[in-house]
Design an enzyme around this catalytic site. Structure first.
Site, PDB file in Angstrom:
ATOM      1  N   ASP A  80       0.843  -1.143   0.064  1.00  0.00           N
ATOM      2  CA  ASP A  80      -0.082  -0.143   0.047  1.00  0.00           C
ATOM      3  C   ASP A  80       0.696   1.330   0.041  1.00  0.00           C
ATOM      4  O   ASP A  80       1.500   1.650   0.986  1.00  0.00           O
ATOM      5  CB  ASP A  80      -0.919   0.018   1.391  1.00  0.00           C
ATOM      6  CG  ASP A  80      -2.126  -1.060   1.244  1.00  0.00           C
ATOM      7  OD1 ASP A  80      -2.771  -0.975   0.020  1.00  0.00           O
ATOM      8  OD2 ASP A  80      -2.221  -1.919   2.139  1.00  0.00           O
ATOM      9  N   ASP A  82     -10.293  -5.371  -1.045  1.00  0.00           N
ATOM     10  CA  ASP A  82      -9.195  -4.585  -0.172  1.00  0.00           C
ATOM     11  C   ASP A  82     -10.069  -3.794   1.100  1.00  0.00           C
ATOM     12  O   ASP A  82     -10.665  -2.761   0.665  1.00  0.00           O
ATOM     13  CB  ASP A  82      -8.401  -3.825  -1.078  1.00  0.00           C
ATOM     14  CG  ASP A  82      -7.252  -3.252  -0.171  1.00  0.00           C
ATOM     15  OD1 ASP A  82      -7.069  -3.603   0.766  1.00  0.00           O
ATOM     16  OD2 ASP A  82      -6.585  -2.438  -0.986  1.00  0.00           O
TER      17      ASP A  82
HETATM   18  C1  DX5 Z   1      -6.257   0.701   2.819  1.00  0.00           C
HETATM   19  C2  DX5 Z   1      -5.313  -0.300   2.146  1.00  0.00           C
HETATM   20  C3  DX5 Z   1      -5.584  -1.543   2.253  1.00  0.00           C
HETATM   21  C4  DX5 Z   1      -5.264  -2.018   3.759  1.00  0.00           C
HETATM   22  C5  DX5 Z   1      -6.017  -3.404   4.086  1.00  0.00           C
HETATM   23  O1  DX5 Z   1      -5.827   1.924   2.622  1.00  0.00           O
HETATM   24  O2  DX5 Z   1      -5.362  -0.220   0.812  1.00  0.00           O
HETATM   25  O3  DX5 Z   1      -4.850  -2.552   1.823  1.00  0.00           O
HETATM   26  O4  DX5 Z   1      -3.916  -1.855   4.435  1.00  0.00           O
HETATM   27  O5  DX5 Z   1      -5.960  -3.634   5.698  1.00  0.00           O
HETATM   28  P1  DX5 Z   1      -6.830  -4.452   6.446  1.00  0.00           P
HETATM   29  O6  DX5 Z   1      -7.265  -5.650   5.895  1.00  0.00           O
HETATM   30  O7  DX5 Z   1      -6.515  -4.392   7.779  1.00  0.00           O
HETATM   31  O8  DX5 Z   1      -8.180  -3.438   6.154  1.00  0.00           O
HETATM   32 ZN    ZN Z   2      -4.574  -1.763  -0.504  1.00  0.00          ZN
END
Ligand code: DX5
Ligand code: ZN
Length: 227
Positions: A36, A179
């Site tokens: 990310d 996501d």
């Molecule tokens: C949010 C990101 C995600 C996030 C996912 O901005 O794009 O990829 O890190 O983390 P979880 O699974 O904890 O929501």
């Molecule tokens: Zn992401």
């Protein structure tokens, strides 16, 4: 077609140990690592850039699924390609058809994959629907971009179903990546609506045994698929 894939998001691990995070992904049998990238403009957080991706590339052979939550992807696309990203997902909110076509050319020239991401409240734009055959992964965000550890927004489900219907009706192999807030408890909801790539931050790295958490997610997803 569209097999289940698990993509641990290393943002949820101890940020002083990203090497440890990719090792966990590897040990757990994940197909790809979700990276990310946030610039503090597109979303309210600042994470890491191409330098970190390049350093991790030396430690890990898994597919690097790079999610660019940045305002100006055209400025950085080559840097991430050079750093070793395999899939580059751009946000539809900062693009139009022409900008997408330019990015598409840059990525395909290097033989890498193009993804398109949409925030929970963003509908798939017309220009993107017209270019679906150029998009290898459609990233359907189920939380607002910025942080790991948020709860999945279930109001995205009708849109997810619509998008998978569209992809199926065109007979395309486009992966649908979910996501945000993916946990063993909601995997069934997204897989039954066509999601096949599961990003998981807290759903992997927030668990006592993150290596095992990857197989737990996979098991749930495969169960949902066979129903
Ligand atoms: C949010 C990101 C995600 C996030 C996912 O901005 O794009 O990829 O890190 O983390 P979880 O699974 O904890 O929501
Ligand atoms: Zn992401």
């Amino acid at each position: 077609m569209r097999p289940i894939r698990i993509a641990p998001s290393i943002l949820a691990w101890d940020l002083s140990d990203l090497r440890g995070a990719v090792e966990i992904a590897d040990q757990g049998g994940a197909e790809q690592v979700h990276l990310d990238v946030i610039d503090g403009h597109f979303a309210p957080n600042i994470t890491f850039g191409p330098g970190t991706v390049k350093a991790l590339r030396r430690r890990c052979d898994l597919k690097f699924d790079t999610h660019l939550m940045i305002d100006s992807p055209q400025v950085y696309v080559d840097k991430f390609l050079e750093a070793g990203s395999d899939l580059l997902s751009f946000h539809a909110e900062v693009l139009d058809g022409t900008k997408f076509d330019d990015l598409y050319r840059s990525v395909r020239t290097k033989g890498k994959e193009v993804g398109l991401a949409i925030k929970p409240k963003t509908e798939l734009p017309k220009w993107a629907a017209e270019r679906l055959d150029r998009i290898s992964t459609l990233v359907v965000m189920t939380v607002n971009p910025g942080f790991s550890g948020q709860t999945m927004d279930m109001t995205v489900m009708p849109k997810l179903k619509k998008i998978s219907g569209l992809i199926e009706s065109r007979g395309l192999p486009t992966d649908i990546e979910i996501d945000g807030g993916v946990e063993p408890e909601n995997v069934q909801e997204v897989v039954k609506r066509g999601g096949n790539v599961l990003v998981a931050g807290a759903g992997v790295f927030g668990k006592k045994d993150p290596v095992k958490a990857i197989s737990v997610l996979r098991k749930r997803a495969l169960q949902a698929k066979s129903r």
